[in-house]
Design a protein around this motif. Structure first.
Motif, short mmCIF file in Angstrom:
data_model
loop_
_atom_site.label_atom_id
_atom_site.label_comp_id
_atom_site.label_asym_id
_atom_site.label_seq_id
_atom_site.Cartn_x
_atom_site.Cartn_y
_atom_site.Cartn_z
N GLU A 34 14.95 34.55 25.88
CA GLU A 34 13.67 33.94 25.55
C GLU A 34 12.85 33.80 26.82
O GLU A 34 13.35 33.41 27.88
CB GLU A 34 13.91 32.56 24.94
N ARG A 35 11.58 34.14 26.74
CA ARG A 35 10.70 34.04 27.90
C ARG A 35 10.46 32.58 28.24
O ARG A 35 10.15 31.76 27.39
CB ARG A 35 9.37 34.72 27.61
N GLY A 36 10.62 32.24 29.52
CA GLY A 36 10.39 30.88 29.98
C GLY A 36 8.92 30.55 30.10
O GLY A 36 8.05 31.43 30.03
N PRO A 91 16.30 37.52 43.56
CA PRO A 91 15.62 37.41 42.26
C PRO A 91 14.22 38.00 42.30
O PRO A 91 13.64 38.19 43.36
CB PRO A 91 15.58 35.91 42.02
N ALA A 92 13.71 38.29 41.13
CA ALA A 92 12.37 38.84 40.97
C ALA A 92 11.69 38.15 39.80
O ALA A 92 12.37 37.74 38.86
CB ALA A 92 12.45 40.34 40.72
N VAL A 93 10.39 38.00 39.88
CA VAL A 93 9.64 37.38 38.79
C VAL A 93 8.43 38.23 38.45
O VAL A 93 7.96 39.01 39.27
CB VAL A 93 9.16 35.94 39.15
N ASP A 94 7.95 38.08 37.22
CA ASP A 94 6.71 38.72 36.83
C ASP A 94 5.56 37.79 37.22
O ASP A 94 5.61 36.59 36.95
CB ASP A 94 6.68 38.99 35.32
N VAL A 95 4.55 38.36 37.86
CA VAL A 95 3.35 37.63 38.25
C VAL A 95 2.23 38.14 37.35
O VAL A 95 2.04 39.35 37.23
CB VAL A 95 3.00 37.92 39.74
N CYS A 96 1.51 37.20 36.72
CA CYS A 96 0.47 37.59 35.77
C CYS A 96 -0.85 36.89 36.08
O CYS A 96 -0.86 35.68 36.32
CB CYS A 96 0.89 37.23 34.34
N VAL A 139 -3.28 32.57 38.41
CA VAL A 139 -2.18 33.52 38.61
C VAL A 139 -0.89 32.74 38.35
O VAL A 139 -0.63 31.73 38.99
CB VAL A 139 -2.19 34.13 40.02
N LEU A 140 -0.11 33.22 37.36
CA LEU A 140 1.08 32.50 36.92
C LEU A 140 2.34 33.34 37.13
O LEU A 140 2.27 34.57 37.19
CB LEU A 140 0.97 32.15 35.43
N LEU A 141 3.45 32.66 37.21
CA LEU A 141 4.76 33.30 37.35
C LEU A 141 5.56 33.07 36.07
O LEU A 141 5.51 31.98 35.49
CB LEU A 141 5.53 32.68 38.52
N ILE A 142 6.30 34.07 35.65
CA ILE A 142 7.23 33.94 34.53
C ILE A 142 8.59 33.66 35.18
O ILE A 142 9.04 34.43 36.03
CB ILE A 142 7.31 35.23 33.70
N PRO A 143 9.30 32.59 34.80
CA PRO A 143 10.50 32.18 35.52
C PRO A 143 11.74 33.06 35.33
O PRO A 143 12.70 32.92 36.07
CB PRO A 143 10.77 30.78 34.98
N ASN A 144 11.73 33.98 34.38
CA ASN A 144 12.92 34.79 34.10
C ASN A 144 13.18 35.80 35.21
O ASN A 144 12.29 36.56 35.58
CB ASN A 144 12.75 35.53 32.77
N ASP A 145 14.41 35.79 35.73
CA ASP A 145 14.80 36.72 36.79
C ASP A 145 14.71 38.16 36.28
O ASP A 145 15.34 38.50 35.29
CB ASP A 145 16.22 36.39 37.26
N GLN A 146 13.93 38.98 36.95
CA GLN A 146 13.74 40.37 36.56
C GLN A 146 14.39 41.33 37.56
O GLN A 146 14.06 42.51 37.58
CB GLN A 146 12.24 40.68 36.48
N PRO A 167 13.49 39.16 29.32
CA PRO A 167 12.37 39.51 28.43
C PRO A 167 11.49 40.57 29.08
O PRO A 167 11.43 40.69 30.30
CB PRO A 167 11.62 38.18 28.25
N ASP A 168 10.80 41.33 28.23
CA ASP A 168 9.87 42.34 28.74
C ASP A 168 8.70 41.65 29.43
O ASP A 168 8.35 40.51 29.12
CB ASP A 168 9.33 43.20 27.59
N MET A 169 8.08 42.38 30.34
CA MET A 169 6.90 41.88 31.03
C MET A 169 5.78 41.68 30.01
O MET A 169 5.61 42.49 29.11
CB MET A 169 6.43 42.91 32.08
#
Length: 176
Positions: A34-36, A91-96, A139-146, A167-169
């Motif tokens: 589940e996306r955080g 770790p890596a995160v998605d930045v949106c 600009v937000l970060l998604i907490p799930n490690d990518q 989760p997908d980006m």
């Protein structure tokens, strides 16, 4: 002679087990974590939702042309910091980039070791290209490690694939 009979007998027994359905049975399942909740500062979590011991934070951003391709117009230039004990796990995160209603305008994945800094803290800056940079509100970060998890699916490899996948980006137009 005895060895030959044993080998032949073992092969026959394996063939019988396999044909009867008692052979190796792979029960491969794919699930997506589940996306955080997106935020400016997040505790990075693994596929099970447990913190990995690293915090990521967008420390600032602005609209400006990328210095190597100024003709492309404005992009979102943001600063990011990774801190924590689990840093070695890369770790890596998605930045949106999102608008005022938190609708995604563009995303990219940022790896903690891409950026360099003092031991235990990695800071850096990146550019994010979006279609309409003037609409970016945050600009937000998604907490799930990518980070580079084994992303093989059951379809790719029924034996070694499967499991919980990040989760997908988020895609442009999705709401965070």
């Amino acid at each position: 002679m005895v060895i030959a009979r044993m080998v032949a007998g073992a092969g026959s027994a394996l063939a019988m087990l396999t044909l009867s359905g008692c052979g190796m049975l792979w029960s491969c399942t794919d699930t997506t974590a589940e996306r955080g909740e997106a935020g400016v500062r997040v505790d990075i979590v693994d596929e099970s939702g447990r913190p990995v011991g690293v915090t990521a934070e967008v420390t600032g951003w602005r609209r400006e042309p990328h210095p190597q391709v100024p003709a492309d117009g404005d992009q979102i230039h943001f600063q990011i910091r990774f801190e924590g004990a689990g840093q070695g796990s890369e770790p890596a995160v998605d930045v949106c980039a999102v608008d005022d209603k938190r609708v995604v305008l563009g995303c990219q994945t940022i790896y903690s070791l891409m950026d360099f800094g003092r031991e235990g803290t990695y800071t850096g800056d990146e550019y994010l290209a979006v279609d309409r940079p003037g609409r970016v509100d945050e600009v937000l970060l998604i907490p799930n490690d990518q980070s580079a998890h084994d992303r093989r699916t059951c379809e790719d490899d029924i034996k070694d694939g499967g499991g919980v996948h990040p989760p997908d980006m988020p895609s442009p137009g999705e709401r965070l």
